[in-house]
Motif scaffolding. Sequence first.
Motif, short mmCIF file in Angstrom:
data_model
loop_
_atom_site.label_atom_id
_atom_site.label_comp_id
_atom_site.label_asym_id
_atom_site.label_seq_id
_atom_site.Cartn_x
_atom_site.Cartn_y
_atom_site.Cartn_z
N GLY A 53 0.80 -1.21 0.00
CA GLY A 53 0.00 0.00 0.00
C GLY A 53 0.84 1.27 0.00
O GLY A 53 0.30 2.37 0.06
N ASP A 54 2.15 1.13 -0.06
CA ASP A 54 3.06 2.27 -0.12
C ASP A 54 2.83 3.05 -1.41
O ASP A 54 2.69 2.46 -2.49
CB ASP A 54 4.51 1.75 -0.06
CG ASP A 54 5.54 2.84 0.17
OD1 ASP A 54 5.34 3.98 -0.30
OD2 ASP A 54 6.55 2.54 0.82
N TYR A 55 2.82 4.37 -1.31
CA TYR A 55 2.63 5.22 -2.49
C TYR A 55 3.73 4.98 -3.52
O TYR A 55 3.49 5.07 -4.72
CB TYR A 55 2.64 6.68 -2.05
CG TYR A 55 2.16 7.67 -3.10
CD1 TYR A 55 0.85 7.65 -3.57
CD2 TYR A 55 3.01 8.66 -3.58
CE1 TYR A 55 0.41 8.57 -4.49
CE2 TYR A 55 2.59 9.59 -4.50
CZ TYR A 55 1.27 9.55 -4.96
OH TYR A 55 0.83 10.47 -5.88
N MET A 56 4.93 4.67 -3.06
CA MET A 56 6.02 4.41 -3.99
C MET A 56 5.83 3.09 -4.73
O MET A 56 6.34 2.91 -5.84
CB MET A 56 7.36 4.43 -3.26
CG MET A 56 7.70 5.78 -2.64
SD MET A 56 7.66 7.16 -3.83
CE MET A 56 9.17 6.82 -4.75
N ALA A 57 5.10 2.15 -4.13
CA ALA A 57 4.75 0.93 -4.85
C ALA A 57 3.78 1.26 -5.98
O ALA A 57 3.88 0.71 -7.09
CB ALA A 57 4.13 -0.09 -3.90
N ASP A 58 2.86 2.18 -5.73
CA ASP A 58 1.98 2.66 -6.79
C ASP A 58 2.80 3.33 -7.89
O ASP A 58 2.55 3.16 -9.08
CB ASP A 58 0.96 3.65 -6.25
CG ASP A 58 -0.11 2.99 -5.38
OD1 ASP A 58 -0.25 1.75 -5.47
OD2 ASP A 58 -0.80 3.71 -4.65
N LEU A 59 3.79 4.12 -7.47
CA LEU A 59 4.64 4.81 -8.45
C LEU A 59 5.35 3.81 -9.36
O LEU A 59 5.41 4.03 -10.58
CB LEU A 59 5.67 5.68 -7.72
CG LEU A 59 6.67 6.40 -8.63
CD1 LEU A 59 6.92 7.81 -8.13
CD2 LEU A 59 8.00 5.64 -8.72
N ALA A 60 5.89 2.75 -8.80
CA ALA A 60 6.58 1.76 -9.62
C ALA A 60 5.64 1.17 -10.67
O ALA A 60 6.01 1.00 -11.83
CB ALA A 60 7.16 0.66 -8.74
N ARG A 61 4.42 0.86 -10.25
CA ARG A 61 3.43 0.30 -11.17
C ARG A 61 3.05 1.31 -12.25
O ARG A 61 2.96 0.98 -13.44
CB ARG A 61 2.19 -0.13 -10.38
CG ARG A 61 1.05 -0.66 -11.22
CD ARG A 61 -0.10 -1.11 -10.37
NE ARG A 61 -0.43 -0.15 -9.33
CZ ARG A 61 -1.09 0.99 -9.55
NH1 ARG A 61 -1.47 1.31 -10.79
NH2 ARG A 61 -1.35 1.80 -8.55
N HIS A 96 4.89 3.78 -13.27
CA HIS A 96 6.08 3.94 -14.11
C HIS A 96 6.07 2.90 -15.24
O HIS A 96 6.26 3.23 -16.42
CB HIS A 96 7.34 3.77 -13.26
CG HIS A 96 8.61 4.06 -13.97
ND1 HIS A 96 9.38 5.17 -13.69
CD2 HIS A 96 9.27 3.39 -14.96
CE1 HIS A 96 10.46 5.17 -14.48
NE2 HIS A 96 10.42 4.09 -15.24
N VAL A 97 5.84 1.64 -14.87
CA VAL A 97 5.83 0.56 -15.86
C VAL A 97 4.72 0.79 -16.88
O VAL A 97 4.91 0.61 -18.09
CB VAL A 97 5.64 -0.80 -15.15
CG1 VAL A 97 5.32 -1.90 -16.15
CG2 VAL A 97 6.90 -1.15 -14.36
N GLU A 98 3.55 1.20 -16.40
CA GLU A 98 2.42 1.43 -17.30
C GLU A 98 2.69 2.57 -18.27
O GLU A 98 2.44 2.46 -19.47
CB GLU A 98 1.16 1.73 -16.48
CG GLU A 98 -0.08 1.95 -17.32
CD GLU A 98 -1.32 2.19 -16.49
OE1 GLU A 98 -2.25 2.86 -16.97
OE2 GLU A 98 -1.35 1.70 -15.33
N LEU A 99 3.21 3.68 -17.75
CA LEU A 99 3.46 4.84 -18.61
C LEU A 99 4.59 4.60 -19.60
O LEU A 99 4.60 5.21 -20.68
CB LEU A 99 3.78 6.06 -17.74
CG LEU A 99 2.63 6.57 -16.85
CD1 LEU A 99 3.10 7.77 -16.04
CD2 LEU A 99 1.41 6.94 -17.69
N ARG A 100 5.51 3.73 -19.26
CA ARG A 100 6.59 3.41 -20.19
C ARG A 100 6.12 2.44 -21.27
O ARG A 100 6.85 2.17 -22.23
CB ARG A 100 7.78 2.81 -19.45
CG ARG A 100 8.48 3.78 -18.49
CD ARG A 100 9.15 4.92 -19.25
NE ARG A 100 9.84 5.81 -18.34
CZ ARG A 100 9.34 6.94 -17.84
NH1 ARG A 100 8.11 7.30 -18.18
NH2 ARG A 100 10.05 7.72 -17.04
#
Length: 292
Positions: free
Chosen positions: A271-279, A281-285
Amino acid sequence: ITTAQSARMETEVHGGQGSPMKSEYMNSSALPFGSIFAAAVLWPLCRQRRAHLARCASSGDRKRLGRMMPRRKLAEVAGFSGVVLAEVSMMFPTAMASAGAADGSTLMRQGMDAFSNSRVAESIKLFDQAAEAGYPRALLWQRGLSLYYAERFEDGSTQFRKDVEMNPNDTEESIWAMLCDARNLGFEEARKRMLKVGVDRRPVMRQAYTLFRGNDNTAKANLERLAKTGGSDEFYASLYLGLFAEAQGDAEIARGWLKRSVESSYGKGSGDYMADLARVHVELRGWKKSEL
């Protein structure tokens, strides 16, 4: 979230050890001294906990609150920043408006939700509205992350640098300012301009900071070792190894490390916001699961 719930969350976050000051401040019959203490003491302390706390407080997940990372600011516990700022505003009405502070906190959380669902432009708009409503702009590190993915790198660097001015021990803001500068100025020039910060108590983030500052070989080996240990260390080591590789222009290596961060147990369930960021990141790339 009620004032009493905020008090209990504050106690739980710090290992279940309460203090007379906290109970006095949260008591509705407390003297004005409690409000002064909130302004002078609680607000600086609030800056040590952030996104994950906001999520957990919003959902009432106290079990997760007990194992918080020091990455995010306590000011952003859902409603807690509004409580503190509202108290301050009653003491100093010319400095800030309590209603605006509360609205700003709500808008900040809405911006986080938008980003977590890959709505980057919308998240920036909401973070800007939060600042206009009274939320301290210099503390909106989430806005800096959104600006990075909107490719507004100069604005992102400015946001992170302002945050470091407020919190000179914030390792991750220094790294993200460097990542923004690398896209504008080139990797080596960005490294030269990287902000110096204090010592992060997390070994994984100390190694990540060292890596971005220039000690590539030793720090990289240490992070690769930490990436095999599981838990939050696995996630953060993989995330920053991936971001480092991308900043150097190596998309293939970056993709591999981002895979590990997203698919780690922490990446999937913290539930960490940075875990959301990683996901995100992958989607936007545009990296499909088959490519990971």
